[in-house]
Design an enzyme around this catalytic site. Structure first.
Site, mmCIF file in Angstrom:
data_model
loop_
_atom_site.group_PDB
_atom_site.id
_atom_site.type_symbol
_atom_site.label_atom_id
_atom_site.label_comp_id
_atom_site.label_asym_id
_atom_site.label_seq_id
_atom_site.Cartn_x
_atom_site.Cartn_y
_atom_site.Cartn_z
ATOM 1 N N ASP A 31 0.849 -1.199 0.000
ATOM 2 C CA ASP A 31 0.000 0.000 0.000
ATOM 3 C C ASP A 31 0.879 1.242 0.000
ATOM 4 O O ASP A 31 1.369 1.676 1.037
ATOM 5 C CB ASP A 31 -0.913 0.012 1.223
ATOM 6 C CG ASP A 31 -1.938 1.144 1.148
ATOM 7 O OD1 ASP A 31 -1.731 2.099 0.374
ATOM 8 O OD2 ASP A 31 -2.939 1.069 1.880
ATOM 9 N N HIS B 299 0.158 7.974 3.801
ATOM 10 C CA HIS B 299 0.801 7.338 4.946
ATOM 11 C C HIS B 299 2.300 7.632 5.042
ATOM 12 O O HIS B 299 2.973 7.089 5.918
ATOM 13 C CB HIS B 299 0.569 5.827 4.876
ATOM 14 C CG HIS B 299 -0.876 5.472 4.711
ATOM 15 N ND1 HIS B 299 -1.814 5.729 5.676
ATOM 16 C CD2 HIS B 299 -1.554 4.915 3.667
ATOM 17 C CE1 HIS B 299 -3.005 5.338 5.253
ATOM 18 N NE2 HIS B 299 -2.876 4.844 4.042
ATOM 19 N N ILE C 185 -0.818 9.472 8.381
ATOM 20 C CA ILE C 185 -1.532 8.598 9.306
ATOM 21 C C ILE C 185 -1.176 7.142 9.029
ATOM 22 O O ILE C 185 -0.711 6.791 7.943
ATOM 23 C CB ILE C 185 -3.057 8.801 9.207
ATOM 24 C CG1 ILE C 185 -3.561 8.423 7.811
ATOM 25 C CG2 ILE C 185 -3.433 10.236 9.560
ATOM 26 C CD1 ILE C 185 -5.087 8.475 7.661
ATOM 27 N N GLY D 183 -5.189 2.090 7.923
ATOM 28 C CA GLY D 183 -6.250 1.437 8.684
ATOM 29 C C GLY D 183 -6.061 -0.068 8.745
ATOM 30 O O GLY D 183 -6.331 -0.701 9.767
#
Length: 288
Positions: free
Chosen positions: A188, A193, A208, A211
């Protein structure tokens, strides 16, 4: 409209072959915080190839291709700004334990498009099977801000009642400052991120954590604390991403044991337990 719901739903499924090896599994486990302490026998089952067991959430990155969120945005009928996209929820159903090494066929399709008014929600369903039959089915809910309001179906609105009473177990799981940089090596590469400038464009003051990284950390805590480390007892795992985690924060993972399932709630300790995962259920195989 950047999302053509009829076109997305009518598009032919996209099929492809995926493959993974023990090293991919080990990297995933390290990316969700396994291996601490490094010589702990309970951790070696995630990190040492001679003892390797596969945490079922590895299925979300198996094959190393684009994860559900990115893959779903390339489907016919969908043309949106990545900075407006969030991963809203994830579900995973296991048909058999995930092997440490495998080759399989993955079939992706948009299963639903919901109009939430201020946003659209895409549901990307992925079915994976090998020569012995089905392995797992996953669904990613992709939340696209600013793309609702065309008068479409709002989709389901019911949510499970929150668990009551004191949790049966609570686990604290610190994340590393570089956790997102490590986890993104599983496939990913969303700049949200890693790139501070992109994160600010998306409305965050810094990058961040993925998830799905929190999703994996949480399942590992459930398996380790309530299932005796037996990854094969997980039947399915569903969550809603209720908030963000910043790398370096600590997860407080509260678990309520129920017959055949574990209810879970996760918060960020440093922000007064701000909700991170909600509506979270792990269905399990009970010992006979």
């Amino acid at each position: 409209m950047p999302i053509d719901a009829a076109k997305a739903l009518a598009a032919a499924p996209r099929c492809g072959e995926i493959a993974w090896e023990p090293g991919d599994v080990q990297l995933y486990h390290l990316g969700i915080g396994a291996g601490v302490p490094a010589t702990d026998p309970d951790e070696l089952r995630y990190t040492l190839e001679s003892r390797l067991r596969v945490l079922p959430s590895f299925a979300t990155v198996a094959g190393g291709g684009p994860p559900g969120v990115i893959s779903g945005l390339s489907m016919p009928g969908i043309d949106v700004d990545l900075a407006q996209v969030l991963h809203g929820g994830q579900s995973l159903t296991l048909h058999r334990p995930v092997p440490p090494r495998g080759t399989a066929t993955a079939v992706d399709r948009i299963a639903a498009v919901h109009d939430k008014g201020s946003a659209a929600v895409l549901v990307l369903r992925t079915e994976v099977a090998d020569t012995d039959g089905p392995l797992w089915t996953s669904e990613a809910e992709i939340f696209v801000r600013g793309e609702g309001g065309w008068g479409g179906d709002r989709g389901p609105s019911s949510r499970p009642a929150p668990p009551t009473g004191e949790p049966d177990r609570t686990a604290l799981r610190p994340t590393r400052e570089d956790q997102a940089l490590l986890y993104r090596l599983t496939g990913d590469h969303n700049p949200l991120h890693a790139d501070p400038e992109f994160a600010r464009l998306a409305g965050f003051d810094r990058p961040i954590l993925h998830g799905l990284c929190t999703y994996g950390c949480t399942l590992k805590a459930v398996v380790d604390t309530l299932l005796g480390g037996d990854v094969t007892r997980v039947r399915s795992y569903t969550t809603r991403f209720a908030g963000v985690v910043y790398p370096g924060e600590t997860l407080r993972i509260r678990m309520w044991r129920r017959e055949g399932s574990v209810r879970v709630a996760v918060g960020a300790v440093e922000r007064d337990d701000a909700p991170v995962l909600a509506d979270t259920v792990v269905d399990v195989v009970e010992h006979s």
